[in-house]
Structure formats: C-alpha cells, structure tokens
Write an enzyme that holds these catalytic residues in place. Structure first.
Site, PDB file in Angstrom:
ATOM      1  N   ALA A  61      61.059   5.296  73.492  1.00 46.17           N
ATOM      2  CA  ALA A  61      60.170   5.783  74.543  1.00 46.17           C
ATOM      3  C   ALA A  61      59.868   7.260  74.320  1.00 46.17           C
ATOM      4  O   ALA A  61      60.457   7.905  73.454  1.00 46.17           O
ATOM      5  CB  ALA A  61      60.825   5.576  75.903  1.00 46.17           C
ATOM      6  N   GLY A 100      62.836   1.153  73.343  1.00 47.16           N
ATOM      7  CA  GLY A 100      61.657   0.420  73.771  1.00 47.16           C
ATOM      8  C   GLY A 100      60.928  -0.225  72.616  1.00 47.16           C
ATOM      9  O   GLY A 100      60.252  -1.250  72.784  1.00 47.16           O
ATOM     10  N   GLU A 103      62.647  -3.470  72.155  1.00 46.41           N
ATOM     11  CA  GLU A 103      62.256  -4.325  73.284  1.00 46.41           C
ATOM     12  C   GLU A 103      60.848  -4.886  73.053  1.00 46.41           C
ATOM     13  O   GLU A 103      60.579  -6.055  73.353  1.00 46.41           O
ATOM     14  CB  GLU A 103      62.316  -3.533  74.585  1.00 46.41           C
ATOM     15  CG  GLU A 103      63.737  -3.193  75.030  1.00 46.41           C
ATOM     16  CD  GLU A 103      63.782  -2.486  76.361  1.00 46.41           C
ATOM     17  OE1 GLU A 103      64.336  -3.053  77.325  1.00 46.41           O
ATOM     18  OE2 GLU A 103      63.255  -1.350  76.441  1.00 46.41           O
ATOM     19  N   GLU A 123      69.876   3.463  74.017  1.00 42.83           N
ATOM     20  CA  GLU A 123      69.650   4.104  75.318  1.00 42.83           C
ATOM     21  C   GLU A 123      70.903   4.739  75.902  1.00 42.83           C
ATOM     22  O   GLU A 123      70.820   5.773  76.591  1.00 42.83           O
ATOM     23  CB  GLU A 123      69.069   3.085  76.308  1.00 42.83           C
ATOM     24  CG  GLU A 123      67.591   2.784  76.105  1.00 42.83           C
ATOM     25  CD  GLU A 123      67.333   1.679  75.102  1.00 42.83           C
ATOM     26  OE1 GLU A 123      66.191   1.211  75.020  1.00 42.83           O
ATOM     27  OE2 GLU A 123      68.291   1.279  74.389  1.00 42.83           O
TER      28      GLU A 123
END
Length: 650
Positions: A61, A100, A103, A123
């Site tokens: 991210a 992310g 993901e 994370e």
C-alpha cells in the site's frame, strides 16, 4: 502517464499498474483498477492478465495513507470486483508482491510468477494486519501452518517456495507475459476457476491455537499486531467468510490508528531518510569491486564475508601465514553457515569464496580503492596499521577504520591526507547486522563520505552518520545506560531484575545477559585505559570490575553476571554478594525496584544522553539516534525509539 493502463489484444485484457517506484496501491491506482474492472466487464475479452510495470508487481500500500481516513475506492471493494469478474483474471507477478499487492494477486483467479519474485504479507512490521481479505484468502490457497508463518512473521518467501505451498500456480520459464497469456486462455477455455473466498480451507495438520498464541506472545515481545493477525487467521478458520472479512477489516482499521502503528511507520521512514550527509556528498565514490580488509578475526571475517556476498573481490591481510590461513577458514565457515541457513545459495557461496585472497604483505592492497582496518580495538595497534597504509597505499585510496569507540580524528591526523579517512563501525555479526555507523571526522572529505554511502548501499545496510566522540552514537548511549544500570545495582536492584524489566519492555535480552554473551573483558580493558583521566568526583560503580578480576568474563568462562554451569543462565550468589558489598562500600541503602522504575531510569538516561549527542552535533537528527538504537542495540521497534518516545510522551 496513467497509473493503470488497459489494453485489449488478441481477445485478452491487459491491465498494467505503473506507479513507480514500487507500484504502491495509492488511491489513484485503486481508482485505476476499479475503472479497469468496469471497462473490461463489458468488453469482448476472454480473460484478463494483470501485471506491474518495472521491477515490481505491487510492493504494498501507500504507507503515507496509513493512519488516515480511508478514501474510496477501498481496496477490499476493488478486490471483490476482480474476484467476481465474469472472466478469469491472471496475476502475472513480475516482481515483489507484498502486502496489498499479494492480496491483489490472491483476488485474481490464478497466479504465475517469475522465479525471483518475493511474496508476503509484511503488515505486522508496520503494526497492522492485512485489511483486504489477506488473512481469509491465504488459508484457502496454502495450509494454515504456512499462512500463520507468513502473516504473523511478516517475512516474504520466494516464488519457488510459494509455488510449493500453493500460493502461485505456476512459475514462468521464459517469457512471463506470453506464458500468462497462455494460462489465461486455458482458464477461459476450461471455465473461470473459483475465487479464493469460494474455496474451502486447504487441508493440513490441526492447529493448536492456544499453543500458537503462547509462542507468538513470547516472540512478539509486547507488539500487538502479530497476535491480532493470529486472531484474524483463527477467525478465518472458524467463522463464515463474511464474518471473517468484517473482523479482519475492523482489526486493520483499529490497528492503523494505534500508537504502535504510528511508531513503526515513523521508524520505516526514518530508516529510509538515514545518512543524509552521505546522499548529499558532492563527489563520486571509489570503485568497490575490490576492497582490502586488514585483520581476519571475527569482525574482519564478517566484513569480508559481507563484501564477498555483495560481489566484491576481497583481500584480507594478516600478520603471518598461519593467521592468514585461519582468516580464510573463518570466512569460509561464515559463508558456509549462511548457505546452511538458506540465506544464500550454495552456488553464490562458492562464487563468493572464490573472490577471496589472503596475504601478509600490505603491498597486496595497492589496487584496492578502499581498505577497511578491522584489527584489535587498541589505538597503538591501529596507529601502526595506518602508518603502514599511509606509506603503501596510493593517494586516491580511501582508508577506513572499523572502530566502536576510538578517536577517528587522532588516526586521521597522523596521515598525509586526513580527508580520505573515515570510520566504519560495523555491528557483529557484520554480514548479518543491518546498521552501519559511518563516522565523519573533522577532516573527512566528500569522496570518503560518498564511499561510505556507496558501501552501505552495496551491503544493503542502513547507514547513519556519526561525528567523533567516545562511542559515537550507539555505544555512547549504551555506556550511559549501562552505568545507570550498575548504579541501580548499587542501590538495590539485581541483574536478573534489570534484565526482566528490559525484556518486559520489549528488548530481546537484558543488558546483563547481553554482556555475558559478548564478554565483559573488552569493556573492562576500556575502563582501565580511561581510569587515569577519570574525574575522581565522578560516580563510579566497581561491580563489573570486581567480576572481571574474579574471572567472571561471561559465557566464554562459564560465569559472568550469571552462572552457566547448567548450560542456562542462573542467578549467581557470588555476584549478589559482590553487589551487596559494593553497595555497603558506597554507603547506599538498598531498596526494592519495580520494573517500571527500572525501565524509567534506563529510558531517561538514553534520552538524556541522546539529547547531548544531538546538542554536540554528533548525530544528524533524533530519528538517526532511534534508528541506531533499534537496529543496533535491540530497542523494541514497535516503541519507535527513545527519542520518539520522549517527543510523544504525554
């Protein structure tokens, strides 16, 4: 240039994320992906290939957005739209797929990657957990045991390991894009696979969640995010998908606003800003393809190993042939250990060792643009080395001293050109530890500084610039709080109580366990050397000196602050007796200390000495001090560092 481009070629949709340098999933990228899904939903395409421009797929991210109010389109919605697309989406993973980014790849219906790609959910290293379905999709692609390791540890895995686990479906053998296109067409012909959330959990051994939590609680040392990540995975294993997704998102949003996450974000950026003077040096560094190292002991061998594994040719100089041969063996053993633990491949280790030479004649260093001295920490010994180097080395060569305490200015002053002298304080083991203190002397020139910066980059270390003082940044602060700990021993505390307080705060080890591991004799020699200049009115605790005089030098002698006859650290009655005797001699009335009182004394001392380091211009800023204490001295990362804690205290 658009952050996300969409093309239609030969019946396939091609979606490319182009947001340099790492294709982070900022708002513009999320909007671009959303628009791509909408456009391709009604387009005449059989399948879609999603990839990244440059060297990354998506490396996470946009960290600058964390802790702020999320802005639409939200990543969970984007990923749900991809997963629910009427045609299969294939993630062509061309480089790191992290956070992310992974993901996003898991939301696609299939994944193909290059062999060098790294995949992970790091994370927890930022005080958060995956927030867009990562903990729910992952155990539907890999066994739960693997998912726990990836999510709670935060360490990425290579693409071959990801293939074995089931995280990717195929590795590209030659042309990633061509092979991804073929894969997409095959999936279209066979029918779109189930998205991850529609699959059952991957079968695996039963998980003892209580045991996992107990182990993780001990390992995380007070950090909340790893335990929250484990709880989210447990929910994914036991609750309906919609409940698990909602629970994960709630945890993510709550943690993103936590003090822990704020501290870890600050450390993340501080590490990347460190070493400003090196980046600003107005000169070109020397060529680092061949480097000389003087001294093949533990530190010299570690430095040589780091250089060899980074691709440099290294010449190690020792005092005689047996010492040179021992140095070569030490380096070979260090590289072999790196291969054994999987840090490097056997082929890379073999190639690295082939670039090592040893010699006893300083003339062998003449073609080395950089020479790093790593001999015993004694000024007379180092001066003798620099005398020889100054006479032998070409004028353009940079000469560095690996010292943790000694005066770089004094060494530089005895050379013909002090501008080419700098300090390089490596931390042991030098081929593993990430911190490098680059010590700038009064006369150190831009070319030497630029070389220090280039060396740190080559070795993938975090460089922090320090001025010259006793102990530079880290050892000076450590010496200050070590003295304060000994004062607390005089006043009533015992070593195991101090260590317990530090571990409860988040240190991996307490200061007395650390001293026993490294050995008490080096610091003892330094104290004896400084004794003639010590102010008689200065408070001084004699406890450590008495332990050394009694032969209690740490683990290597089987006894130090603790006894090790059983193989484990045990409270030593002799040490308690010495402490109590020294308390009486100093006229101290012993009292009990709480853990909070102990850690407050340690923190206050760190912060006070850190401020003095700043006031004297030894460090470039408070962030650098925190980077040093975290990466070099075990200060708990999730606390942000002593200077950060001072600034954010209520």
């Amino acid at each position: 240039m658009a952050d996300v481009t969409v093309e239609i070629r030969d019946g396939l949709g091609w979606v490319t994320i182009d947001n340099p340098p790492v294709n982070a999933l900022g708002r513009a990228v999320r909007q671009g992906l959303w628009d791509a899904v909408v456009r391709l939903r009604d387009a005449d395409v059989r399948a879609v290939v999603l990839t990244g421009a440059g060297r990354a797929f998506v490396a996470g991210a946009d960290i600058r957005e964390l802790g702020q109010t999320p802005r639409a389109p939200y990543l969970p919605d984007v990923l749900a739209a991809i997963a629910e697309a009427p045609v299969p989406w294939v993630a062509a993973i061309n480089g790191p797929a992290l956070g992310g980014g992974l993901e996003l790849a898991m939301a696609c219906h299939a994944r193909i990657g290059v062999a060098l790609a790294k995949l992970g959910l790091p994370e927890v290293t930022l005080g958060i957990i995956p927030g867009s379905g990562g903990t729910v999709r992952l155990p539907r692609l890999v066994p739960m045991e693997t998912a726990i390791k990836l999510v709670t540890g935060g360490k990425p895995i290579g693409a071959p390991e990801a293939l074995e686990a089931g995280l990717v479906d195929r590795l590209a053998q030659d042309d990633l894009h061509a092979e991804a296109a073929a894969m997409a067409r095959d999936l279209a012909a066979a029918g779109r696979p189930k998205p991850a959330l529609a699959r059952d959990l991957v079968a695996g051994d039963p998980i003892d969640w209580e045991a996992q939590e107990a182990q993780l609680r001990k390992r995380s040392r007070g950090a909340a995010a790893p335990l929250e990540a484990l709880a989210s995975l447990k929910c994914a294993a036991n609750a309906p998908v919609d409940v698990a997704l909602a629970g994960e998102r709630e945890r993510f949003l709550r943690l993103a606003k936590s003090d822990e996450a704020a501290a870890l974000r600050r450390v993340f950026f501080a590490e990347r800003r460190a070493g400003q003077a090196l980046k600003q040096a107005d000169a070109d560094p020397v060529d680092l393809s061949r480097v000389g190292v003087i001294g093949g002991g533990t530190m010299g061998a570690g430095i040589a190993t780091a250089l060899l594994l980074a691709g440099s040719n290294v010449c190690v100089i020792e005092r005689d042939d047996p010492a040179a041969e021992a140095a070569k063996t030490r380096v070979a053993d260090t590289i072999a250990a790196s291969v054994e633990r999987g840090a490097v491949s056997a082929a890379k280790g073999e190639a690295a060792l082939a670039n090592l030479t040893t010699d006893t004649d300083y003339a062998a260093l003449k073609d080395c643009p950089l020479v790093i001295e790593a001999v015993f920490e004694d000024m007379a010994v180092k001066r003798a080395v620099f005398d020889t180097l100054d006479a032998v080395m070409p004028a353009e060569a940079i000469l560095a001293t690996n010292t943790s305490y000694l005066d770089v200015n004094a060494l530089a002053a005895m050379t013909r050109d002090p501008a080419r002298i700098l300090g390089l304080h490596f931390f042991s083991p030098a081929h593993v530890m990430k911190l490098l203190e680059v010590v700038r002397g009064e006369a150190t020139g831009a070319r030497a500084l630029a070389t220090g910066g280039a060396l740190a980059k080559l070795l993938r270390k975090i460089p922090v610039v320090a001025g010259v003082c006793d102990g530079f940044i880290g050892n000076r602060i450590m010496a200050a709080y070590r003295r304060e700990c000994e004062f607390m021993l005089e006043e009533g505390a015992l070593p195991h109580q101090v260590d317990a307080a530090m571990q409860a705060f988040g240190f991996a080890m307490g200061i007395y366990a650390v001293q026993d591991m490294s050995g008490l004799d080096i610091a003892w020699a330094q104290r004896k050397a400084r004794a003639p200049d010590r102010d008689p009115s200065e408070r001084y605790a004699h406890i450590a000196d008495r332990l050394c005089a009694a032969g209690r030098l740490g683990r290597k002698t089987g006894k130090g602050w603790y006894d090790y006859a059983s193989g484990k650290a045990e409270i030593a009655p002799e040490v308690t007796r010495i402490i109590e005797e020294e308390s009486a001699k100093a006229g101290r009335t012993r009292k009990a200390f709480t853990e909070a009182e102990i850690i407050t004394r340690i923190l206050t001392t760190m912060q006070r000495e850190g401020q003095a380091v700043l006031d004297e211009g030894i460090a470039e800023g408070p962030d650098d001090i925190d980077v040093v204490m975290i990466t070099g001295y075990g200060f708990p990362r999730h606390k942000g560092g002593p200077m950060y804690m001072a600034r954010t205290a209520d």
